[in-house]
Write a protein that holds these residues in place. Structure first.
Motif, PDB file in Angstrom:
ATOM      1  N   MET B  11     -36.395  49.884   0.726  1.00 22.62           N
ATOM      2  CA  MET B  11     -37.158  51.119   0.192  1.00 22.62           C
ATOM      3  C   MET B  11     -38.468  51.063   1.046  1.00 22.62           C
ATOM      4  SD  MET B  11     -38.614  48.959  -3.082  1.00 22.62           S
ATOM      5  CE  MET B  11     -39.761  47.593  -2.669  1.00 22.62           C
ATOM      6  N   GLU B  12     -39.215  52.359   0.985  1.00 25.45           N
ATOM      7  CA  GLU B  12     -40.458  52.484   1.815  1.00 25.45           C
ATOM      8  C   GLU B  12     -41.502  51.555   1.215  1.00 25.45           C
ATOM      9  OE1 GLU B  12     -44.138  53.660   2.734  1.00 25.45           O
ATOM     10  OE2 GLU B  12     -43.350  54.169   0.642  1.00 25.45           O
ATOM     11  N   ARG B  13     -42.270  50.830   1.861  1.00 24.41           N
ATOM     12  CA  ARG B  13     -43.506  50.063   1.298  1.00 24.41           C
ATOM     13  C   ARG B  13     -44.372  49.946   2.088  1.00 24.41           C
ATOM     14  NH1 ARG B  13     -42.010  44.630   2.201  1.00 24.41           N
ATOM     15  NH2 ARG B  13     -40.048  44.352   2.821  1.00 24.41           N
ATOM     16  N   SER B  14     -44.983  50.913   2.596  1.00 22.96           N
ATOM     17  CA  SER B  14     -46.063  50.849   3.712  1.00 22.96           C
ATOM     18  C   SER B  14     -47.360  49.919   3.495  1.00 22.96           C
ATOM     19  CB  SER B  14     -46.448  52.093   4.198  1.00 22.96           C
ATOM     20  OG  SER B  14     -47.116  52.919   3.037  1.00 22.96           O
ATOM     21  N   ALA B  15     -47.497  49.846   1.884  1.00 15.67           N
ATOM     22  CA  ALA B  15     -48.701  49.140   1.585  1.00 15.67           C
ATOM     23  C   ALA B  15     -48.697  47.844   1.322  1.00 15.67           C
ATOM     24  CB  ALA B  15     -49.406  49.847   0.408  1.00 15.67           C
ATOM     25  N   LEU B  16     -47.352  47.254   1.528  1.00 14.96           N
ATOM     26  CA  LEU B  16     -47.082  46.061   0.962  1.00 14.96           C
ATOM     27  C   LEU B  16     -46.139  45.008   1.484  1.00 14.96           C
ATOM     28  CD1 LEU B  16     -46.825  44.296  -2.129  1.00 14.96           C
ATOM     29  CD2 LEU B  16     -45.035  45.853  -2.391  1.00 14.96           C
ATOM     30  N   THR B  17     -46.803  43.833   1.660  1.00  8.24           N
ATOM     31  CA  THR B  17     -45.739  42.788   2.210  1.00  8.24           C
ATOM     32  C   THR B  17     -45.376  41.747   1.319  1.00  8.24           C
ATOM     33  OG1 THR B  17     -47.175  42.991   4.407  1.00  8.24           O
ATOM     34  CG2 THR B  17     -45.858  40.828   4.201  1.00  8.24           C
ATOM     35  N   ILE B  18     -44.088  41.522   1.199  1.00  9.06           N
ATOM     36  CA  ILE B  18     -43.472  40.533   0.384  1.00  9.06           C
ATOM     37  C   ILE B  18     -42.999  39.348   0.962  1.00  9.06           C
ATOM     38  CG2 ILE B  18     -41.956  40.254  -1.512  1.00  9.06           C
ATOM     39  CD1 ILE B  18     -41.931  43.040  -1.969  1.00  9.06           C
ATOM     40  N   PRO B 372     -45.512  44.635  10.558  1.00 11.01           N
ATOM     41  CA  PRO B 372     -45.981  44.580   9.087  1.00 11.01           C
ATOM     42  C   PRO B 372     -44.974  44.539   8.087  1.00 11.01           C
ATOM     43  CG  PRO B 372     -47.232  46.393  10.340  1.00 11.01           C
ATOM     44  CD  PRO B 372     -46.152  45.616  11.258  1.00 11.01           C
ATOM     45  N   GLN B 373     -44.279  45.417   7.974  1.00 11.20           N
ATOM     46  CA  GLN B 373     -43.160  45.063   6.908  1.00 11.20           C
ATOM     47  C   GLN B 373     -41.940  44.433   7.242  1.00 11.20           C
ATOM     48  OE1 GLN B 373     -45.227  47.944   6.412  1.00 11.20           O
ATOM     49  NE2 GLN B 373     -46.271  46.493   4.897  1.00 11.20           N
TER      50      GLN B 373
END
Lengths: 408, 460
Positions: B11-18, B372-373
């Motif tokens: 999924m798109e998750r530009s604001a989040l790193t897991i 980043p992601q």
């Protein structure tokens, strides 16, 4: 750090990536159910965010994570940089909370705003927002909250079991193996038991002040302190729960009869050996000195990072004459004391372990890298075994210090 | 299933790193500084940063890690950290007597805009730096790059402050070994000497982060590149920089500052990369490759031949730091394996090109993710979409390995749950043999474990 064991909450570190990376699953705080707390979530702030602010990113990350994991609550940890760029974390948390219908709590843990002690306070403040929001229906008048145990290696399970055997309801464990819904109804408990006084004292005091819940300082390390904790609690409920003192005495004596023969064996082998203790909180240091004495060992050096003046006075009283007492020490000082006092065992945290080994001294982690439960009566037996195994390890005979001892 | 939340669909998750596949700059700067003799690293920021970096390095290297911190307070965050740093410099020289203090910044000191050049010169002016002692620095904002960037910046800082061109050339070669284990640095030295190259290696964490048990706690272990030798790096004939991401910046700085020409090589991990390294050494010394090195190579080839039937077309996922990944990819191709997913959290321009070069035309389906992601969550999603036979990376891979039941080889930084990685090199021919052995053991152990009784065989 204190909140992270709450296993069904989302823990999001708002800051550059490193802050989350170093705290990812390093604490061994076990959960009997959800494991959400063991993942590492970060807003991964980068250069542009530092210039433009990270609020939008935070809101977006929170929404996405809440949709993905459906946590019972979310904690947002502010890091140094957030304090400097001035993100209104509280406003974002309020918005997301309204949108998603779960508590979203800011934790003001900016590194430069103080020490670990201040971080503990920030954690307590966040918890205070949760406590009182759940129903207390059905809670027994003979009930406690367990504060300040983080369930390292499953310790809270041992303690909880003792209280339940005594007929006491455990409402919430804060925060080891913690659950959001339990914490929300924690104000229904009749008594708070506070261990690791550094981290949870503020919460206990606030609950006393605002909700009239008394608290007791306890320690679950070592036979004496563990038994004392159970007896104190039993004494508190003696009026409400007839027979509780008797039940407690039976429990203690049964536990002791199981472990004492083995403890005695270890004691024979450890008698007269010397130990040094350097831990985070002074309260833990007291327990360790007593537990080591139980094993026949002398504590020749003891210190803590966050102890207060009155703690050190108490330590002075507790220890033998000649024991070195140190406050907020440094590695140079520690290693020179270890050598000077010719210790056989060092009890400390992750950074001290290799120093002990370099000197040829046994080591026991009494911090978050313990892998065996050290609390409770069973924990005392584990502690004795661990201490014996490291002190008596044949590897030390291969080191210069061991070789010297063998010659003499 | 610890990672039960991972979905196969990306999924798109530009604001989040897991579950990140990198960490921040200062820890790399700290590690690089430990490779200088009698150096006390210093973290200019809040106390927590330094504590975390020391703990993480201790968990990986199993060695004491000494470093100072400016211990910022709210006051420093408002008025700047100059007073803290000046005080720290005075205290550290007085108490710990280092020859050099290597300061790195943090996101906090960078954001409030502390000027390290100015603070350090103020310390000198005020006589806080004893004669003959040094204070150097590197800017390592945590919100840019990764731990590898921080390492690179500190090595560059070491050159900027210490390297000098005296005008008299020395018959020696600088070798910047990159962020590798202390054992790797020792191996690079052994081979360089054997190849007749008078080498000047820095930073060098051998005998610092793998110091022997002596019964003493050496605050400054005997290893580390001596300052004097780093100074002379400006007089060397040339520089060999191993691993562009970690070492190129310092090599270019030496070129610019002292006119020492440089060559950048990929890390000598795997057979082909080691060939290039040995060749580069041969060009510099002009001697023939000694028989024992040819024999080491020969044993590696012999070992690969013995193993090749097991490696054929196995799909591998790898993650970690760019320089390691490029050479490892090349080595896996040598072994006839298929590196299909390659993920690094460290940003950088040439990574994908370098990986494509290492792959050649052997694995057209390979997916390369960076920045980043590009985290462990994404890698897990890729693996869920289409599985692999082997996972290679640092300790954080163990969650994926367990959930997906994939054989797992630990390689890179950090390794928090095993002992040994800092003692045995993975560079050069001997290192490649060790890697190949680890890979084969992981694959075969798994096959043994899963084999039904009738096909569980003594010989494999």
């Amino acid at each position: 750090m204190v909140l992270y064991p709450i296993a069904d909450a989302l823990h999001l570190v708002h800051g550059p990536l490193g802050c989350a990376a170093y705290t990812w699953d390093i604490r061994g705080a076990l959960s009997s159910g959800p494991q959400l707390h063991r993942l590492s979530f970060s807003t991964d702030l980068r250069e542009m965010d530092v210039i433009q602010g990270g609020e939008k990113k935070l809101a977006k990350a929170l929404c996405q994570l809440i949709d993905l994991h459906h946590p019972k609550a979310a904690f947002v940890y502010s890091t140094c940089i957030v304090g400097v760029i001035g993100d209104d974390v509280e406003a974002v948390c309020r918005q997301v909370s309204a949108l998603k219908g779960i508590p979203v709590l800011p934790v003001h843990s900016e590194g430069f705003k103080g020490t670990k002690r201040d971080g503990y306070r920030a954690a307590c403040e966040a918890l205070l927002q949760l406590v009182g929001t759940g129903s207390t229906e059905g809670i027994s008048p003979v009930s406690v909250n367990i504060l300040g145990d983080f369930n390292l290696a499953g310790e809270v399970w041992i303690i909880r079991d003792y209280f339940e055997k005594m007929g006491i309801e455990v409402v919430a464990t804060i925060t080891g193996d913690g659950r959001v819904d339990d914490i929300r109804r924690a104000h229904g408990a009749a008594l708070n038991l506070v261990q690791c006084s550094g981290s949870m004292m503020h919460l206990a005091k606030q609950l006393q002040e605002k909700r009239g819940i008394p608290f007791k300082r306890v320690s679950y390390f070592g036979i004496e302190d563990m038994a004392q904790a159970l007896y104190d609690t039993a004494g508190f409920f003696a009026d409400k729960s007839p027979g509780i003192v008797g039940r407690t005495a039976a429990l203690v004596s049964q536990e002791l009869s199981t472990i004492m023969p083995q403890i005695a064996q270890y004691r024979r082998k450890l008698e007269g050996r010397k130990a040094a203790v350097y831990v985070g909180g002074a309260f833990k240091a007291f327990s360790l000195v007593r537990a080591l004495r139980q094993l026949g060992m002398d504590t020749v050096m003891v210190g803590s990072q966050t102890g207060l003046r009155e703690d050190y006075e108490e330590l002075r009283e507790l220890c033998d004459e000649g024991t070195i007492i140190v406050d907020d020490s440094n590695p140079l000082e520690l290693s020179s004391f270890l050598q000077e006092k010719r210790v056989d065992l060092f009890i400390g945290g992750v950074k001290e372990r290799p120093i002990a080994y370099k000197l040829g001294v046994g080591f026991c982690d009494h911090n978050h890298e313990r892998k065996e439960p050290l609390a409770g009566f069973t924990g005392m037996l584990n502690f004795a075994r661990e201490v014996y195994n490291t002190v008596a390890s044949p590897v030390w005979r291969l080191t210069p210090r061991g070789a010297m001892r063998d010659r003499s | 299933m610890l990672l039960r939340h991972t979905t196969a669909d990306v999924m798109e998750r530009s604001a989040l790193t897991i579950n990140p596949a990198k960490t921040c700059q200062p820890i790399g700067a700290l590690y690089a500084a430990l490779g200088v003799h009698n150096c006390l690293p210093h973290s200019h920021g809040s106390q927590g940063c330094c504590a975390y970096h020391r703990s993480t390095l201790t968990r990986h290297y199993k060695e004491p890690v000494m470093a100072g911190s400016s211990s910022f307070t709210e006051g420093s965050a408002v008025f700047g950290g100059q007073a803290n740093l000046l005080q720290a410099i005075t205290n550290m020289f007085a108490m710990y007597n280092p020859d050099i203090i290597a300061v790195h910044t943090t996101c906090l000191s960078e954001t409030i805009g502390d000027d390290l050049v100015q603070i350090i010169s103020k310390a000198r002016e005020e006589g806080k730096v004893p004669p003959g002692k040094h204070v150097i620095h590197a800017n390592t904002p945590s919100y840019i790059g990764s731990h590898v960037t921080g390492f690179s910046n500190m090595v560059k800082g070491i050159v900027t402050y210490l390297a000098e061109n005296s005008g008299r050339k020395r018959n020696q070669v600088n070798i910047i070994p990159g962020w590798v284990e202390p054992s790797d640095m020792r191996e690079v030295r052994r081979l360089s000497r054997a190849m007749g190259v008078n080498c000047n290696i820095f930073p060098d964490t051998s005998d610092v982060m793998d110091a022997p048990q002596t019964g003493r706690h050496e605050f400054y272990p005997r290893g580390g590149a001596p300052i004097e030798e780093i100074r002379h790096s400006g007089d060397s004939r040339s520089t060999l920089a191993l691993g562009p991401t970690a070492s190129e910046a310092a090599a270019l700085k030496l070129e610019e500052k002292c006119e020492v020409r440089s060559e950048v090589l990929e890390l000598p991990i795997g057979l082909v990369a080691t060939d290039r390294f040995i060749n580069a050494l041969r060009h510099r010394s002009g001697i023939r490759v000694p028989g024992f090195i040819t024999d080491e190579r020969g044993r590696l080839v012999d070992m690969i031949a013995d193993m090749h039937q097991y490696f054929y077309r196995k799909r591998v996922a790898l993650f970690g730091d760019p320089d390691q990944l490029v050479s490892l990819t090349e080595f896996l191709v040598t072994l006839d394996m298929r590196p299909v997913y390659i993920v690094t959290g460290t940003p950088g321009k040439r990574f994908e090109t370098r990986i494509r070069e290492a792959l050649g035309d052997s694995v057209p389906e390979a997916q390369i993710r960076q920045g980043p992601q590009a985290d462990m969550f994404l890698l897990h999603q890729m693996i869920k979409k289409e599985g692999v036979d082997l996972l290679i990376g640092n300790t954080y891979g163990k969650y994926i390995a367990r959930d997906e039941d994939i054989p797992f080889v630990r390689f890179g930084f950090p390794i928090l749950d095993r002992v040994g990685h800092s003692y045995f090199p993975t560079v050069a021919y001997m290192g490649a043999m060790r890697l190949a052995e680890k890979i084969l053991s992981a694959v075969m152990d798994r096959q043994d474990r899963n084999a039904p009784e009738e096909s569980f065989e003594l010989t494999m």
